[in-house]
Design a protein around this motif. Structure first.
Motif, PDB file in Angstrom:
ATOM      1  N   ALA A  77       0.831  -1.210   0.000  1.00 49.59           N
ATOM      2  CA  ALA A  77       0.000   0.000   0.000  1.00 49.59           C
ATOM      3  C   ALA A  77       0.866   1.260   0.000  1.00 49.59           C
ATOM      4  CB  ALA A  77      -0.930  -0.004   1.204  1.00 49.59           C
ATOM      5  N   ARG A  78       1.931   1.251   0.788  1.00 52.75           N
ATOM      6  CA  ARG A  78       2.841   2.401   0.836  1.00 52.75           C
ATOM      7  C   ARG A  78       3.516   2.599  -0.525  1.00 52.75           C
ATOM      8  NH1 ARG A  78       5.156   1.174   5.376  1.00 52.75           N
ATOM      9  NH2 ARG A  78       6.777  -0.127   4.459  1.00 52.75           N
ATOM     10  N   LEU A  79       3.957   1.519  -1.136  1.00 52.83           N
ATOM     11  CA  LEU A  79       4.592   1.592  -2.451  1.00 52.83           C
ATOM     12  C   LEU A  79       3.627   2.150  -3.494  1.00 52.83           C
ATOM     13  CD1 LEU A  79       6.853   1.045  -4.467  1.00 52.83           C
ATOM     14  CD2 LEU A  79       6.127  -1.352  -4.514  1.00 52.83           C
ATOM     15  N   LEU A  80       2.416   1.623  -3.525  1.00 58.36           N
ATOM     16  CA  LEU A  80       1.419   2.128  -4.477  1.00 58.36           C
ATOM     17  C   LEU A  80       1.096   3.593  -4.198  1.00 58.36           C
ATOM     18  CD1 LEU A  80      -0.876  -0.995  -4.767  1.00 58.36           C
ATOM     19  CD2 LEU A  80       0.546   0.000  -6.571  1.00 58.36           C
ATOM     20  N   GLY A  81       1.104   3.979  -2.937  1.00 59.66           N
ATOM     21  CA  GLY A  81       0.868   5.379  -2.580  1.00 59.66           C
ATOM     22  C   GLY A  81       1.914   6.298  -3.185  1.00 59.66           C
ATOM     23  N   TYR A  82       3.183   5.920  -3.103  1.00 66.51           N
ATOM     24  CA  TYR A  82       4.237   6.723  -3.717  1.00 66.51           C
ATOM     25  C   TYR A  82       4.087   6.784  -5.228  1.00 66.51           C
ATOM     26  CZ  TYR A  82       6.999   7.614   0.440  1.00 66.51           C
ATOM     27  OH  TYR A  82       7.422   8.067   1.644  1.00 66.51           O
ATOM     28  N   LEU A  83       3.734   5.664  -5.833  1.00 67.61           N
ATOM     29  CA  LEU A  83       3.574   5.651  -7.284  1.00 67.61           C
ATOM     30  C   LEU A  83       2.415   6.538  -7.717  1.00 67.61           C
ATOM     31  CD1 LEU A  83       4.333   1.889  -7.837  1.00 67.61           C
ATOM     32  CD2 LEU A  83       5.649   3.803  -8.786  1.00 67.61           C
ATOM     33  N   VAL A  84       1.329   6.535  -6.968  1.00 65.88           N
ATOM     34  CA  VAL A  84       0.180   7.391  -7.293  1.00 65.88           C
ATOM     35  C   VAL A  84       0.544   8.857  -7.127  1.00 65.88           C
ATOM     36  CG1 VAL A  84      -2.130   8.060  -6.505  1.00 65.88           C
ATOM     37  CG2 VAL A  84      -1.568   5.649  -6.814  1.00 65.88           C
ATOM     38  N   GLN A  85       1.343   9.180  -6.132  1.00 63.12           N
ATOM     39  CA  GLN A  85       1.716  10.572  -5.868  1.00 63.12           C
ATOM     40  C   GLN A  85       2.599  11.176  -6.953  1.00 63.12           C
ATOM     41  OE1 GLN A  85       3.404  11.237  -2.004  1.00 63.12           O
ATOM     42  NE2 GLN A  85       1.953   9.829  -1.050  1.00 63.12           N
ATOM     43  N   ARG A  86       3.132  10.341  -7.804  1.00 59.90           N
ATOM     44  CA  ARG A  86       4.055  10.813  -8.832  1.00 59.90           C
ATOM     45  C   ARG A  86       3.492  11.988  -9.629  1.00 59.90           C
ATOM     46  NH1 ARG A  86       7.636   7.899 -12.952  1.00 59.90           N
ATOM     47  NH2 ARG A  86       7.836   9.516 -14.475  1.00 59.90           N
ATOM     48  N   SER A  87       2.235  11.908 -10.022  1.00 58.67           N
ATOM     49  CA  SER A  87       1.674  12.942 -10.889  1.00 58.67           C
ATOM     50  C   SER A  87       1.105  14.127 -10.119  1.00 58.67           C
ATOM     51  CB  SER A  87       0.596  12.346 -11.794  1.00 58.67           C
ATOM     52  OG  SER A  87      -0.459  11.842 -11.015  1.00 58.67           O
ATOM     53  N   ILE A  88       1.071  14.034  -8.781  1.00 63.14           N
ATOM     54  CA  ILE A  88       0.513  15.149  -8.011  1.00 63.14           C
ATOM     55  C   ILE A  88       1.548  15.792  -7.096  1.00 63.14           C
ATOM     56  CG2 ILE A  88      -1.861  14.309  -8.089  1.00 63.14           C
ATOM     57  CD1 ILE A  88      -1.439  13.249  -5.217  1.00 63.14           C
ATOM     58  N   GLY A  89       2.792  15.509  -7.292  1.00 66.58           N
ATOM     59  CA  GLY A  89       3.815  16.145  -6.471  1.00 66.58           C
ATOM     60  C   GLY A  89       5.107  15.369  -6.480  1.00 66.58           C
ATOM     61  N   TYR A  90       5.089  14.199  -5.851  1.00 59.40           N
ATOM     62  CA  TYR A  90       6.289  13.374  -5.822  1.00 59.40           C
ATOM     63  C   TYR A  90       6.578  12.925  -7.258  1.00 59.40           C
ATOM     64  CZ  TYR A  90       9.295   9.362  -5.190  1.00 59.40           C
ATOM     65  OH  TYR A  90      10.316   8.482  -5.287  1.00 59.40           O
ATOM     66  N   GLY A  91       7.776  13.130  -7.711  1.00 55.62           N
ATOM     67  CA  GLY A  91       8.133  12.726  -9.062  1.00 55.62           C
ATOM     68  C   GLY A  91       8.033  13.842 -10.092  1.00 55.62           C
ATOM     69  N   LEU A  92       7.494  14.997  -9.717  1.00 59.99           N
ATOM     70  CA  LEU A  92       7.395  16.081 -10.698  1.00 59.99           C
ATOM     71  C   LEU A  92       8.772  16.546 -11.157  1.00 59.99           C
ATOM     72  CD1 LEU A  92       4.427  18.307  -9.495  1.00 59.99           C
ATOM     73  CD2 LEU A  92       4.511  16.723 -11.413  1.00 59.99           C
ATOM     74  N   ARG A  93       9.786  16.362 -10.327  1.00 66.73           N
ATOM     75  CA  ARG A  93      11.141  16.759 -10.737  1.00 66.73           C
ATOM     76  C   ARG A  93      11.643  15.882 -11.872  1.00 66.73           C
ATOM     77  NH1 ARG A  93      14.387  13.072  -7.830  1.00 66.73           N
ATOM     78  NH2 ARG A  93      13.155  12.108  -6.201  1.00 66.73           N
ATOM     79  N   TRP A  94      11.008  14.724 -12.079  1.00 68.87           N
ATOM     80  CA  TRP A  94      11.399  13.834 -13.167  1.00 68.87           C
ATOM     81  C   TRP A  94      10.810  14.294 -14.500  1.00 68.87           C
ATOM     82  CZ3 TRP A  94       9.605   8.951 -10.154  1.00 68.87           C
ATOM     83  CH2 TRP A  94      10.553   8.634  -9.186  1.00 68.87           C
ATOM     84  N   GLN A  95       9.734  15.094 -14.429  1.00 72.85           N
ATOM     85  CA  GLN A  95       9.030  15.463 -15.648  1.00 72.85           C
ATOM     86  C   GLN A  95       9.972  16.200 -16.599  1.00 72.85           C
ATOM     87  OE1 GLN A  95       5.515  17.853 -15.017  1.00 72.85           O
ATOM     88  NE2 GLN A  95       4.361  16.452 -16.281  1.00 72.85           N
TER      89      GLN A  95
END
Length: 179
Positions: A77-95
């Motif tokens: 659940a924690r892992l999926l949570g991080y993956l979901v957050q990618r497009s709403i904050g976490y991971g935006l630096r990768w864009q």
């Protein structure tokens, strides 16, 4: 009942589509939905290429064996949570950046995929061939995704407190014959 998120045709997606993402993957019918799901995530996130985090997210969505290797419960659940957050904050630096750790030789000719994602897909096919399988399965792809410590998939796993070495050990145990 209408779907909450309308489907887009290739024409509606415009230049955002990672071109060629589903061409020549060689992963077989079993992983076709994984690649398609990763492509949709890349388009939705505004990314030019499918990266290893897109593939990991889609793999966990479509492959029950990959989920089982990672383990059920709070960790997944924690892992999926991080993956979901990618497009709403976490991971935006990768864009708008290309995923390439420089740690592995780049696979060429896989348009639509980051260098690391293309390498992971080639490595999944190679793992399957070593096992004598005609096509790669989700477990092969999971092992290939976590092989490079510079991959975005590995970064996401680390943030979710999942050790990639443990994942690789579980993959190997998955394929060992039971007595």
């Amino acid at each position: 009942m209408q779907p909450r998120i309308p489907r887009q045709s290739a024409g509606e997606q415009g230049d955002r589509r990672p071109d060629g993402a589903d061409v020549g993957t060689g992963l077989g019918a079993h992983l076709t939905p994984v690649v398609s799901g990763a492509r949709r995530r890349a388009v939705r996130d505004g990314d030019r290429q499918i990266d290893t985090a897109h593939l990991l997210h889609s793999l966990l969505e479509y492959d029950p064996d990959a989920r089982a290797v990672l383990g059920e419960g709070p960790r997944l659940a924690r892992l999926l949570g991080y993956l979901v957050q990618r497009s709403i904050g976490y991971g935006l630096r990768w864009q708008s950046t290309v995923e390439d750790s420089g740690a592995v030789p780049e696979v060429t000719g896989a348009a639509g995929f980051s260098p690391l994602a293309a390498t992971a897909m080639a490595n999944a096919r190679a793992r399957a061939a070593r096992r004598g399988a005609a096509e790669a399965c989700g477990i092969d792809l999971l092992a290939a995704l976590v092989a490079d410590p510079g991959a975005r998939a590995v970064e996401v796993l680390g943030r979710a407190a999942v050790d990639p070495r443990e994942v690789l050990a579980r993959v190997e145990n998955h394929f060992e014959p039971t007595p």
